[in-house]
Design a protein around this motif. Structure first.
Motif, short mmCIF file in Angstrom:
data_model
loop_
_atom_site.label_atom_id
_atom_site.label_comp_id
_atom_site.label_asym_id
_atom_site.label_seq_id
_atom_site.Cartn_x
_atom_site.Cartn_y
_atom_site.Cartn_z
N GLY A 180 0.81 -1.22 0.00
CA GLY A 180 0.00 0.00 0.00
C GLY A 180 0.84 1.26 0.00
N GLU A 181 1.93 1.25 0.77
CA GLU A 181 2.83 2.41 0.81
C GLU A 181 3.48 2.64 -0.56
N PHE A 182 3.85 1.54 -1.24
CA PHE A 182 4.47 1.70 -2.56
C PHE A 182 3.49 2.34 -3.53
N LEU A 222 4.43 9.44 3.46
CA LEU A 222 3.63 8.24 3.24
C LEU A 222 4.33 6.98 3.73
N THR A 223 5.65 6.97 3.67
CA THR A 223 6.43 5.83 4.16
C THR A 223 7.84 6.30 4.53
N GLN A 224 8.39 5.70 5.56
CA GLN A 224 9.77 6.03 5.96
C GLN A 224 10.74 4.94 5.52
N LYS A 231 -0.39 15.21 7.60
CA LYS A 231 -0.13 13.84 8.04
C LYS A 231 1.24 13.73 8.72
N LEU A 232 2.25 14.41 8.15
CA LEU A 232 3.59 14.39 8.74
C LEU A 232 3.61 15.04 10.12
N GLU A 262 4.65 10.59 17.55
CA GLU A 262 5.94 10.04 17.96
C GLU A 262 6.45 10.67 19.25
N ASN A 263 6.05 11.91 19.50
CA ASN A 263 6.47 12.61 20.71
C ASN A 263 5.50 12.42 21.87
N GLY A 264 4.56 11.47 21.73
CA GLY A 264 3.69 11.12 22.83
C GLY A 264 2.39 11.89 22.92
N VAL A 265 2.11 12.73 21.93
CA VAL A 265 0.87 13.50 21.93
C VAL A 265 -0.24 12.63 21.32
N HIS A 266 -1.38 12.57 21.98
CA HIS A 266 -2.48 11.74 21.50
C HIS A 266 -3.25 12.48 20.39
N VAL A 267 -2.91 12.17 19.17
CA VAL A 267 -3.57 12.77 18.01
C VAL A 267 -3.92 11.64 17.04
N PRO A 268 -4.92 11.84 16.18
CA PRO A 268 -5.24 10.81 15.19
C PRO A 268 -4.11 10.63 14.18
N VAL A 269 -3.86 9.39 13.78
CA VAL A 269 -2.82 9.08 12.79
C VAL A 269 -3.51 8.64 11.51
N ILE A 270 -3.15 9.23 10.40
CA ILE A 270 -3.76 8.90 9.11
C ILE A 270 -3.10 7.66 8.54
N SER A 271 -3.88 6.64 8.27
CA SER A 271 -3.35 5.37 7.78
C SER A 271 -3.01 5.44 6.29
#
Length: 344
Positions: free
Chosen positions: A65-67, A221-223, A270-271, A278-287
């Motif tokens: 999916g990332e590709f 979109l992908t790391q 999204k970034l 990643e820094n511990g903040v509770h936010v929605p993450v876009i899949s």
């Protein structure tokens, strides 16, 4: 996804083989027909699709999916690059039979430079998580800038040679005409560049500016550096055929910049959300599936609205020309006879 050194070697070798085949087929300067461009565009897209399916099978749904999300994003951004490539070809008056050679070598230079960008970006992301904030902010700024440029309706004179290209021209000198596909010739006992080399460097180095937004976009979109590199490679390698296939259609994609600005802004958000998470903040993450869906829908809507707007504009211009023709038409003798008959 952990990629072994052997897989990297095999991937690069496979891509090099495909480039060699492409170069061998287009080694003789010629005018590229719509049929040839269409066939090779389908071939490159099919190869990218097969590669993505391979990732789905061997790497899993997430990697596949990332590709596909990365490939579609990079491909759509590369279509925007074609507008500038047309300006460069026009500015340097490149003969049509040499344009495919210019694009092939120019895109290869761009691919090498992007590989350097990808390696640097991967290293930064691996060591500094705050880079995501910078990438995100830059993409949001780029999205805003794209909208401004689209509304300003910049003209063909906007492209200018960059400082690096100008310095190279001053250092080596440039011949006054094309000499086939030669890159250097001897003129008055001095070795000088041909316009062919100048335009190749213009294509390759100009792409670096586009990489400043496309590379952060795909990292949103992908790391995975393997997916980032292969998605860029497949998007760029079919660019030459797409240039000839689309041709005049590019002029009809009047809303493309708006669509790309939405995509870049979306990935920028999204970034930022990813960095906060990643820094511990509770936010929605876009899949990834949501990202892929948004990208596809935006491109589809942009294409449809662009073609409709272009069709309406063409109809309005045609009606305007007909109206001007009617107003400027001198009365004929037949008109006079008709008027006389009416009076009688």
């Amino acid at each position: 996804m952990e990629i072994s050194f052997l897989v990297w070697v095999l991937t690069i070798a496979g891509l090099s083989a495909l480039i060699a085949v492409d170069f061998f087929i287009g080694r003789k300067p010629h005018d590229v027909s719509m049929k040839e461009a269409g066939i090779w565009t389908v071939v490159w897209i099919a190869l990218a699709g097969l590669f993505g399916l391979g990732l789905l099978v061997f790497g899993g749904g997430k990697q596949g999916g990332e590709f596909f999300a990365g490939f579609i994003t990079e491909k759509s951004l590369s279509v925007d690059n074609l507008f500038v490539f047309i300006l460069i070809m026009t500015k340097f008056a490149v003969p049509s039979k040499y344009q495919q050679r210019v694009l092939l070598i120019g895109v290869l230079i761009a691919l090498v430079l992007r590989a350097v960008f990808i390696a640097a970006g991967s290293a930064m992301i691996a060591n500094f998580s705050w880079v995501f904030y910078i990438f995100g902010a830059f993409l949001i700024y780029t999205a805003w800038k794209l909208i401004k440029e689209a509304r300003a309706e910049e003209t063909d004179e906007d492209w200018e040679e960059n400082k690096l290209l100008k310095s190279v021209e001053r250092r080596f000198g440039v011949a006054d005409r094309y000499h086939g596909t030669k890159l250097f010739i001897r003129e008055h006992g001095k070795r000088v560049m041909t316009p062919m080399l100048v335009v190749i460097l213009a294509i390759g180095t100009t792409d670096v500016l586009f990489a400043l937004d496309s590379i952060p976009a795909i990292f949103g979109l992908t790391q995975d550096p393997y997916i980032v590199f292969t998605a860029n490679a497949f998007a760029l390698m079919g660019l030459r055929q797409l240039y000839f296939l689309l041709g005049g259609l590019l002029r009809k994609l009047v809303h493309l910049s708006y669509g790309l600005s939405i995509i870049l802004g979306f990935i920028g958000v999204k970034l930022v959300l990813h960095a906060l998470h990643e820094n511990g903040v509770h936010v929605p993450v876009i899949s990834t599936p949501v990202s892929l869906g948004v990208i596809v829908v935006v491109l589809a809507v942009t294409t449809v609205t662009s073609l409709r707007a272009s069709k309406k504009q063409a109809a309005a211009e045609a009606a305007h020309q007909v109206g001007e023709g009617e107003e400027g038409r001198a009365p004929s003798s037949a008109d006079g006879d008709d008027r006389a008959e009416t009076r009688r």
